[in-house]
Design an enzyme around this catalytic site. Structure first.
Site, PDB file in Angstrom:
ATOM      1  N   TYR B  70       2.227 -10.722  13.370  1.00  0.00           N
ATOM      2  CA  TYR B  70       3.287 -11.391  12.619  1.00  0.00           C
ATOM      3  C   TYR B  70       3.493 -12.807  13.154  1.00  0.00           C
ATOM      4  O   TYR B  70       3.057 -13.137  14.259  1.00  0.00           O
ATOM      5  CB  TYR B  70       4.580 -10.566  12.751  1.00  0.00           C
ATOM      6  CG  TYR B  70       5.562 -10.812  11.636  1.00  0.00           C
ATOM      7  CD1 TYR B  70       5.230 -10.554  10.317  1.00  0.00           C
ATOM      8  CD2 TYR B  70       6.837 -11.300  11.904  1.00  0.00           C
ATOM      9  CE1 TYR B  70       6.138 -10.776   9.292  1.00  0.00           C
ATOM     10  CE2 TYR B  70       7.755 -11.516  10.889  1.00  0.00           C
ATOM     11  CZ  TYR B  70       7.393 -11.255   9.580  1.00  0.00           C
ATOM     12  OH  TYR B  70       8.289 -11.471   8.575  1.00  0.00           O
ATOM     13  N   ASN B 169       6.575  -2.496  -7.101  1.00  0.00           N
ATOM     14  CA  ASN B 169       7.150  -1.258  -6.579  1.00  0.00           C
ATOM     15  C   ASN B 169       7.585  -1.381  -5.129  1.00  0.00           C
ATOM     16  O   ASN B 169       8.083  -0.431  -4.537  1.00  0.00           O
ATOM     17  CB  ASN B 169       6.108  -0.136  -6.723  1.00  0.00           C
ATOM     18  CG  ASN B 169       6.685   1.202  -6.375  1.00  0.00           C
ATOM     19  OD1 ASN B 169       7.833   1.465  -6.707  1.00  0.00           O
ATOM     20  ND2 ASN B 169       5.911   2.031  -5.701  1.00  0.00           N
ATOM     21  N   GLY B 171       9.809  -2.914  -1.854  1.00  0.00           N
ATOM     22  CA  GLY B 171      11.247  -3.095  -1.675  1.00  0.00           C
ATOM     23  C   GLY B 171      11.726  -4.372  -2.326  1.00  0.00           C
ATOM     24  O   GLY B 171      12.734  -4.392  -3.041  1.00  0.00           O
ATOM     25  N   GLY B 262       4.392 -12.450   0.420  1.00  0.00           N
ATOM     26  CA  GLY B 262       3.615 -11.437   1.125  1.00  0.00           C
ATOM     27  C   GLY B 262       2.165 -11.509   0.732  1.00  0.00           C
ATOM     28  O   GLY B 262       1.799 -12.203  -0.232  1.00  0.00           O
ATOM     29  N   GLY B 263       1.309 -10.813   1.499  1.00  0.00           N
ATOM     30  CA  GLY B 263      -0.120 -10.851   1.224  1.00  0.00           C
ATOM     31  C   GLY B 263      -0.740  -9.481   1.447  1.00  0.00           C
ATOM     32  O   GLY B 263      -1.666  -9.335   2.235  1.00  0.00           O
ATOM     33  N   LYS B 346      10.918   4.429   0.836  1.00  0.00           N
ATOM     34  CA  LYS B 346      11.058   3.710   2.099  1.00  0.00           C
ATOM     35  C   LYS B 346      11.498   4.690   3.176  1.00  0.00           C
ATOM     36  O   LYS B 346      12.392   5.517   2.958  1.00  0.00           O
ATOM     37  CB  LYS B 346      12.074   2.587   1.927  1.00  0.00           C
ATOM     38  CG  LYS B 346      12.156   1.680   3.120  1.00  0.00           C
ATOM     39  CD  LYS B 346      12.887   0.388   2.842  1.00  0.00           C
ATOM     40  CE  LYS B 346      12.056  -0.640   2.116  1.00  0.00           C
ATOM     41  NZ  LYS B 346      10.919  -1.173   2.880  1.00  0.00           N
TER      42      LYS B 346
END
Lengths: 351, 351
Positions: B70, B169, B171, B262-263, B346
């Site tokens: 990250y 789909n 979060g 995001g990726g 989740k």
């Protein structure tokens, strides 16, 4: 080559016979589809302006337009060319902003500038001051304007900030070097490796380039040493696409912007997701034609930019690119040279 | 699961023994490097807040942080988890914005929420209204906030405008659907094909999705039929990268913007040069962690957003994602489920 109005008028006396132009009736390779032929001028009407064209460059976008691969295409048959400089010969009765003897350049793309004479609407023309060298005027409306806008509209840059660009030897690239230098910005200029690289490096440095390096050097870790001298660039100007663009993104500062105005490599721009999310870089594009259309109703911005560019020209801070002047009848030579690799000189058709 | 403050206090009575947390001493696969162990709480001090954690989700970024991939990484050893909800047990003498009994969520990433008790600085916490369902509170500070900002900060959208997103789909995706529907925006939602696709389509439509289609359907020419009903999207939200992002760019409106947050495909975003120049699309990124840091000094924006999101929750316009509640001791099950493909629920650790 510099023509005062008097001399330009005398040049007109050389015009003999009917107007001629480089016409294409279908899209294809310019050498095949372009023909120099007599043309019929439209009626001038009340708002028309009769222009004697003097000089017009051959730009990559002119070639793409003829090939049929450009984003806007004229109705066919069409006259080639989107840029150039002409002299007003006669005006319609409603024309107020121009008079015979004025030098003019196009205010929009797609006019067809590769013709000896033309009739354009008043609103399609911009008046040029008479003291601007003809080659500067002929090459002003696309490349220096693109460079000017890209350095003004995307990031607030202050003297000492740095800008990176590829295709640094292109018409836009040379204008970026000069306008940036006039603003006190540092430029990092990327070029393709080539025979006589040092000659090109020297020429770009003489225009005001701070650093000139090859695509290969850009990929080496030592490129980081640059940033002991100057800050990382806030702005990247991309005329190439592909790996070259990705490498520039890698060197951009946090929250930097890359503006794409060309794709000479014919490769897309590949952006690591992490650069977008964690480095917060932005990517956008610039197209002078669109900008002119977006600003067509109110010419203040456009005239202001032309005034600023003319001031730089007068101060010697903005020169025309290296030009090769070619008589209109030899247009095949100009087309060939404009499409050859590593030819730095811009081909200018003389009408 | 909904806990009023009284019930939450009673839940506290279940706390026995020393505080425990999911600690990692080196980066690696979470299942290998995380250990549930006793932890020593720091001194509370004058500006500290002693919090009893109640519930904390397992998000993809938590996994990446433990793996060491990250963009920001904590000093090691560290407690996992970046999101969650807790109850204030005790406050330092200088603390003014919180009191015992308040529900709190993190105002910043990296706090380490996978622990039964913790001491955080007052400025690292946001107070939650007591009537917000616990699962909503536990999952509010990352995904719904990301969705909220992406729908607010990049384009001026009016009711009837459309937005396209992939990872619909996820979060973030589910929050986008709901917040967009509350704003009167039309959503085009792209998901991966899977067993029981219709079930997923029905669920997303029940949240307010206007159109749900697979990556494969997105590539078919018939996708254009959509735009007889709704306008082309001005905004694309990209959590995937790769081909999925390129396809969304293709459908964007002229001058549209794609925001990447995001990726998941681990592929970069590939942008045709023509989209940048002639279609004038913009690409940028969004990272909630950075936004919170940029707005750390002045919490008005952050508190305003939380208030708006709580209003949507109360109106039933924003629900928690489908949750699987897992006791902290069974964290290995939660980790495994959170990394399995096509698991929509989740995983929420209950402390």
């Amino acid at each position: 080559m510099r023509l005062a109005v008097g001399a330009a008028f005398r040049a007109m006396s050389a015009v003999q016979g009917r107007p001629r132009g480089l016409v294409y009736e279908k899209h294809g390779e310019p050498a095949q589809v372009l023909q120099l032929k007599d043309i019929n001028l439209p009626e001038m009407g009340a708002s028309g302006v009769h222009v004697r064209m003097l000089a017009a460059p051959v730009n990559p976008s002119d070639i793409n337009m003829i090939q049929g691969s450009y984003a806007v295409l004229p109705d066919l048959p069409a006259v080639g060319g989107n840029e150039g400089v002409g002299l007003v010969v006669q005006i319609g009765s409603n024309v107020t902003s121009l008079k015979p003897g004025d030098l003019v350049i196009p205010a929009d793309a797609g006019l067809g500038t590769w013709q000896t004479e033309a009739v354009f609407g008043e609103e399609k023309l911009l008046k040029m001051p008479p003291d601007i060298p003809l080659m500067c005027a002929a090459t002003l409306s696309v490349n220096p304007c693109t460079a000017f806008r890209m350095l003004s509209d995307f990031k607030t840059l202050k003297p000492g900030d740095s800008v990176i660009q590829n295709a640094a030897n292109s018409g836009v690239g040379q204008a970026v070097i000069q306008i940036a230098a006039a603003k006190g910005l540092k430029t990092i200029n990327v070029v393709r490796d080539r025979p006589n690289l040092q000659e090109l490096v020297d020429r770009l440095k003489s225009l005001g380039a701070d650093h000139v390096l090859t695509e290969e050097a850009l990929r080496k870790p030592e490129v980081k040493d640059l940033f002991q001298e100057i800050p990382k660039p806030l702005l990247a100007l991309n005329g190439v696409g592909g790996k070259s663009a990705t490498e520039m993104l890698r060197l951009l500062q946090h929250k930097g912007t890359m503006v794409t105005y060309g794709g000479m490599s014919k490769q897309p721009v590949t952006v690591p997701v992490s650069a977008l999310i964690f480095k917060d870089v932005k990517l956008c594009g610039f197209w002078m034609t669109q900008w002119k259309r977006d600003n067509a109703q109110n010419k203040e911005e456009l005239n202001g930019m032309i005034t600023d560019l003319c001031t730089l020209i007068r101060k010697g801070q903005l020169t025309a690119p290296a030009c090769q002047e070619v008589p209109l009848v030899d247009y095949q030579l100009a087309l060939k040279a404009s499409m050859a690799p590593y030819v730095s000189a811009k081909q200018i058709l003389l009408m």
